[in-house]
Write a protein that holds these residues in place. Structure first.
Motif, mmCIF file in Angstrom:
data_model
loop_
_atom_site.group_PDB
_atom_site.id
_atom_site.type_symbol
_atom_site.label_atom_id
_atom_site.label_comp_id
_atom_site.label_asym_id
_atom_site.label_seq_id
_atom_site.Cartn_x
_atom_site.Cartn_y
_atom_site.Cartn_z
ATOM 1 N N TYR A 1 42.347 65.472 24.376
ATOM 2 C CA TYR A 1 43.468 65.357 25.311
ATOM 3 C C TYR A 1 44.299 64.120 25.019
ATOM 4 N N ILE A 2 45.554 64.191 25.432
ATOM 5 C CA ILE A 2 46.460 63.068 25.189
ATOM 6 C C ILE A 2 46.198 61.913 26.150
ATOM 7 N N THR A 3 45.304 62.139 27.113
ATOM 8 C CA THR A 3 45.096 61.165 28.173
ATOM 9 C C THR A 3 44.791 59.761 27.684
ATOM 10 N N TYR A 4 45.575 58.828 28.142
ATOM 11 C CA TYR A 4 45.346 57.429 27.859
ATOM 12 C C TYR A 4 45.160 56.723 29.188
ATOM 13 N N GLY A 5 44.361 55.712 29.191
ATOM 14 C CA GLY A 5 44.208 54.986 30.437
ATOM 15 C C GLY A 5 43.304 53.794 30.280
ATOM 16 N N PRO A 6 43.224 52.972 31.331
ATOM 17 C CA PRO A 6 42.386 51.786 31.252
ATOM 18 C C PRO A 6 40.900 52.134 31.297
ATOM 19 N N ILE A 7 40.153 51.514 30.386
ATOM 20 C CA ILE A 7 38.699 51.552 30.421
ATOM 21 C C ILE A 7 38.326 50.173 30.946
ATOM 22 N N TYR A 8 37.662 50.114 32.096
ATOM 23 C CA TYR A 8 37.454 48.792 32.699
ATOM 24 C C TYR A 8 36.048 48.640 33.241
ATOM 25 N N ARG A 9 35.707 47.418 33.579
ATOM 26 C CA ARG A 9 34.362 47.099 34.023
ATOM 27 C C ARG A 9 34.190 47.429 35.500
ATOM 28 N N GLY A 10 33.336 48.427 35.795
ATOM 29 C CA GLY A 10 33.091 48.816 37.176
ATOM 30 C C GLY A 10 32.461 47.693 37.978
ATOM 31 N N ASP A 11 31.546 46.934 37.357
ATOM 32 C CA ASP A 11 30.878 45.863 38.097
ATOM 33 C C ASP A 11 31.897 44.840 38.610
ATOM 34 N N ILE A 12 32.879 44.531 37.771
ATOM 35 C CA ILE A 12 33.869 43.531 38.194
ATOM 36 C C ILE A 12 34.852 44.121 39.202
ATOM 37 N N ALA A 13 35.210 45.390 38.994
ATOM 38 C CA ALA A 13 36.142 46.020 39.938
ATOM 39 C C ALA A 13 35.550 46.043 41.343
ATOM 40 N N ASP A 14 34.240 46.330 41.442
ATOM 41 C CA ASP A 14 33.582 46.328 42.752
ATOM 42 C C ASP A 14 33.559 44.934 43.357
ATOM 43 N N GLU A 15 33.248 43.965 42.497
ATOM 44 C CA GLU A 15 33.216 42.568 42.925
ATOM 45 C C GLU A 15 34.579 42.158 43.484
ATOM 46 N N ALA A 16 35.640 42.670 42.834
ATOM 47 C CA ALA A 16 36.992 42.316 43.260
ATOM 48 C C ALA A 16 37.432 43.142 44.470
ATOM 49 N N GLY A 17 36.594 44.099 44.852
ATOM 50 C CA GLY A 17 36.906 44.914 46.022
ATOM 51 C C GLY A 17 38.064 45.874 45.813
ATOM 52 N N HIS B 1 26.764 50.124 26.881
ATOM 53 C CA HIS B 1 26.534 49.128 27.934
ATOM 54 C C HIS B 1 26.528 49.746 29.321
ATOM 55 N N PRO B 2 25.463 50.486 29.647
ATOM 56 C CA PRO B 2 25.420 51.096 30.987
ATOM 57 C C PRO B 2 25.455 50.026 32.089
ATOM 58 N N GLU B 3 24.956 48.827 31.786
ATOM 59 C CA GLU B 3 24.858 47.798 32.834
ATOM 60 C C GLU B 3 26.225 47.306 33.300
ATOM 61 N N TRP B 4 27.269 47.531 32.525
ATOM 62 C CA TRP B 4 28.600 47.063 32.940
ATOM 63 C C TRP B 4 29.365 48.143 33.705
ATOM 64 N N ASP B 5 28.784 49.310 33.811
ATOM 65 C CA ASP B 5 29.375 50.372 34.618
ATOM 66 C C ASP B 5 30.840 50.631 34.258
ATOM 67 N N PHE B 6 31.078 50.859 32.976
ATOM 68 C CA PHE B 6 32.453 51.113 32.539
ATOM 69 C C PHE B 6 33.047 52.308 33.264
ATOM 70 N N ARG B 7 34.297 52.185 33.694
ATOM 71 C CA ARG B 7 34.975 53.299 34.351
ATOM 72 C C ARG B 7 36.287 53.597 33.644
ATOM 73 N N TYR B 8 36.786 54.773 33.922
ATOM 74 C CA TYR B 8 37.980 55.222 33.219
ATOM 75 C C TYR B 8 38.971 55.800 34.211
ATOM 76 N N ALA B 9 40.233 55.395 34.093
ATOM 77 C CA ALA B 9 41.269 55.961 34.954
ATOM 78 C C ALA B 9 42.342 56.584 34.072
ATOM 79 N N PRO B 10 42.436 57.901 34.093
ATOM 80 C CA PRO B 10 43.422 58.544 33.222
ATOM 81 C C PRO B 10 44.845 58.328 33.721
#
Lengths: 494, 309
Positions: free
Chosen positions: A157-173, A301-310
């Motif tokens: 798919y052409i989908t592009y998006g941020p791959i980011y750290r879930g652990d930090i996103a949660d920390e940042a609320g 790196h499962p411990e960093w809980d990477f997340r993806y937003a298309p």
């Protein structure tokens, strides 16, 4: 108009052949003469794994039984592929099949006569594979009326998006996905304040794709994957092609980048940085890329809980020639090569032996049929990615469920012939503007990237970028792209 | 030589059969490896097709050359290439001569060997690695220089946006890498000087500087001239690896650092075209040829002994 007609005729005749083959129920193994043992030679691009020999021995035993052939895989390393790959076809070397891709300049090589026309061979010798091919996939592999490749059967798919750290996103609320520029900025601010050791956005030389992400988010699409500075809006009935800086929102984009740069979201020296593993190694917190890059990071790196937003407004399939198989004009055994390809793309055991290696030695399977690489230094997976199909391909153990669910969502959303999907069959032929493209490519790096990274003053930077692009002949490329796009649409309608 | 003209090639051949036989492998090698491939230059004028091959592909006129000049960069990159090579030629050869003289004047064997090894070492380090050094010395946030600057309370310097600094940085790294290697050749030339001359001069009361000035330098002059002539032949070929690894894809530095090879690489890497790359090589070769002829003619004028041909 004539091009469209030609393509139609080619497809019609191919379809006729298809029904013909099915009518008489000829199976691949029957169509091809396997009385004589042959050794097929295949070229792939990647570094040769240490365990290739044992994997070869294992799969060849299987192929020999099935088709009385063996396969020899030759590898072109990452360090030399740019020079060596096109050389394969000019040196007159004899081999039977090769991995090809849009990024290996499939269309360019095809136009210059590097590949065999498969219009008749594919339906005859790889009928099961041919039956699974979609019309748009075949149209993409057809150039000037001839079918030059077997497209992949695994949609991407052409989908592009941020791959980011879930652990930090949660920390940042941060609530929900990181799917807007505002949320990304908030995430970045949080990191600057609380994790100053991390680079917010992973950028390095050759990987400046901010403007691509910006355009995709708005639903615009680039004319060609090699020229990501010329876009059009696929939702329009008759889209107008424009250089990226003519997008009315481009000024806002430049402002945003300048602000992010001054906040230190990326390095002031990013364009000379060669480290491409910053996100993977915990040195950067966000990277714009595709879903497969994300799923790889999740496994590592499962411990960093990477997340993806298309962050792509209008999702469509990537061209199926993104990964494809080609038969060179010099091939001695194209029939057997295609028969083998048919086997590889329809037979789970053949596929597993070819792609994952030896069960228990190079990989193992869990209860859900997901695979784990046992020794990455010995063997990972085959580099002939074109062989993957929806049915046979396995997920790596540790890939989050979201990977499958979201792809199914996309598959449901995509409608044949609507929006960006309407243009997946479009291949920009650069033959008439090679000079201008070479020059613009250079201008984009010299004036576009520094502007995108907020290194230069907005007014002056934009002015320079436009002037230099004009000097380099961007108007001719835009004109040529527009003409071809119009012809493509006319071909669809007529 | 005059005899050959009179008697012709056949007579010469009959007279020196053995010599010709001995030279044959070398001549064949040069023909096959150097002259035969030159026919590939026609590619610069072809619209290359894989199925038709080099010679049967259709002609393309001068279209392949256009990309070098149509946007006005051709002149800039030619100028950069020539200036960088001149600068590098002068610095690395000069330093090599100086180091060779110093090393040969050192008489303590151990010191001599150790310093020679240290100077030669950079030659074995790949530009890829050097590129990483350069980045970790000069980058804005964590670079060595800026870390020191920040620690002493100064404002960090943004080297990667200062085109003016890079000719010096590149020249310095080039010298660092090549000086040791080049000096080996001069050391050989100096070792070849008859010791008796130096001893005689010393007995007559010449100081070390007088000996260098009047004995060493004149003796290595032929070597120096030959080395320079050989280097001039490469003047249009930028050391691609060096420029590419040190500068990378940093557009803001291009006007000061782009050479023909890097420009061609960047322009065509995503959309390769054999005809266009051949055209660039053709352009470099023709200019090189002209430069060699001119420089050789000048040398011939000054002192015929030193000319290459």
């Amino acid at each position: 108009m004539r091009k469209g007609l030609k393509r139609f005729l080619a497809m019609a005749s191919a379809a006729a052949m298809l029904t013909g083959t099915f009518g008489t129920a000829v199976h691949a193994a029957d169509a091809v003469d396997t009385s004589e043992e042959v050794e097929l030679v295949m070229y792939v691009v990647s570094d040769r794994p240490a365990g290739q020999d044992i994997v070869d021995a294992n799969m060849n035993e299987y192929f020999k039984n099935k088709l009385n052939c063996t396969l020899k895989i030759n590898w072109i390393g990452w360090a030399e592929y740019a020079n060596k790959y096109p050389m394969l076809y000019s040196s007159g070397e004899q081999f039977d099949m090769a991995y090809c891709a849009t990024w290996l300049n499939f269309a360019n090589l095809a136009r210059r006569g590097a590949f065999k026309d498969l219009s008749e061979l594919l339906p005859t010798y790889a009928p099961d594979n041919y039956a699974m091919q979609s019309d748009s996939a075949l149209a993409q592999a057809t150039i000037d009326g001839a079918l030059y490749a077997v497209p992949t059967l695994l949609p991407t798919y052409i989908t592009y998006g941020p791959i980011y750290r879930g652990d930090i996103a949660d920390e940042a609320g941060i609530e929900g996905q990181l799917d807007t520029w505002e949320k990304i900025e908030a995430y970045g601010d949080f990191i600057k304040a609380n994790h100053p050791e991390l680079e917010v956005i992973d950028l390095y030389q050759g990987n400046v794709e901010l403007s691509l992400q910006w355009e995709r988010f708005q639903g615009n699409f680039e004319i060609d994957s090699g020229n990501r500075y010329i876009f059009y809006d696929p939702s329009e009935e008759h889209p107008t092609v424009f250089p990226v800086y003519d997008d009315p929102t481009f000024g806002d984009f430049v402002d945003m980048c300048a602000r992010w740069s001054s906040k230190g979201f990326w390095s002031m020296s990013a364009l000379s940085d060669t480290d491409s593993t910053k996100t993977q190694n915990g040195k950067a917190a966000l990277r714009f890329h595709n879903i497969d890059t994300w799923s790889n990071l999740c496994v590592i790196h499962p411990e960093w809980d990477f997340r993806y937003a298309p962050m792509t407004k209008d999702i469509a399939h990537l061209p199926y020639t993104q990964d494809c198989l080609v038969i060179p004009t010099t091939a001695k055994n194209p029939e057997r090569a295609l028969a083998l390809w048919n086997l590889l793309t329809t037979d789970q055991e053949a596929y597993d032996n070819f792609f994952y290696g030896i069960l228990g030695t190079t990989y193992e399977l869990n209860d859900e049929g997901q695979f784990t690489i046992l020794d990455p230094d010995l063997y990972q997976t085959n580099a002939c990615w074109a062989v993957r199909t929806m049915e046979l391909n396995r997920n790596q153990a540790g890939v989050p469920e979201y990977y499958d669910t979201v792809r199914h969502e996309w598959e449901d959303q995509i409608q044949e012939g609507v929006g960006t999907e309407r243009f997946t069959g479009f291949v920009f032929d650069t033959t008439n503007v090679t000079t201008e493209i070479a020059n613009c490519q250079n201008v984009r790096q010299q004036y576009g990237w520094p502007l995108e990274l907020g290194y230069v003053d907005k007014e002056k930077g934009l002015e320079d970028y436009k002037t230099q692009m004009k000097n380099a002949g961007i108007d001719r490329i835009v004109e040529e792209a527009q003409r071809q796009l119009d012809e493509y649409l006319a071909g669809l309608e007529g | 030589m005059i005899h050959t003209k009179k008697n012709g090639f056949v007579a010469e051949f009959k007279r020196n059969k053995a010599l010709f036989a001995m030279a044959a492998p070398a001549i064949i090698l040069v023909l096959v490896m150097q002259y035969l491939p030159m026919s590939g230059l026609v590619l610069a004028f072809k619209n290359y097709r894989y199925d038709l091959g080099v010679f049967r592909s259709p002609w393309n006129g001068l279209n392949n050359f256009k990309f070098l000049f149509s946007s006005g960069t051709g002149w800039l990159i030619t100028r950069n290439t020539i200036l960088y090579n001149l600068l590098n030629l002068i610095t690395s050869q000069l330093l090599a001569v100086i180091i060779a003289i110093f090393l040969t004047e050192i008489h303590r064997k151990y010191v001599k060997k150790v310093s020679q090894t240290i100077i030669l070492l950079p030659y074995f380090i790949s530009w890829v690695v050097v590129g990483v050094f350069v980045f970790s010395i000069f980058n804005y946030e964590t670079g060595l220089i800026n870390t020191i600057v920040k620690a002493t309370g100064g404002t960090p310097i943004n080297f990667y946006q200062m085109p003016g600094a890079w000719p010096f940085i590149i020249c310095a790294f080039n010298a660092w890498k090549w000086t040791g290697y080049n000096s080996v050749i001069y050391i050989a030339a100096i070792t070849g000087i008859d010791d008796a001359i130096n001893e005689a001069a010393a007995i007559d009361g010449a100081t070390i500087f007088q000996r260098i000035r009047y004995i060493t330098i004149p003796s290595i002059r032929p070597t120096l001239v030959t080395m320079i002539l050989l280097q001039v032949g490469r003047i249009l070929r930028g050391d691609f690896e060096m420029f590419y690894q040190i500068i990378g894809l940093n557009g803001q530095l291009y006007n000061a650092t782009d050479v023909i090879d890097t420009y061609v690489f960047r322009s065509l890497v995503t959309n390769p075209d054999i005809g266009m790359t051949s055209a660039a090589t053709f352009y470099q070769s023709v200019l090189c040829f002209v430069i060699i002829m001119v420089v050789n003619a000048i040398v011939k004028r000054v002192d015929e002994e030193y000319a290459l041909f």
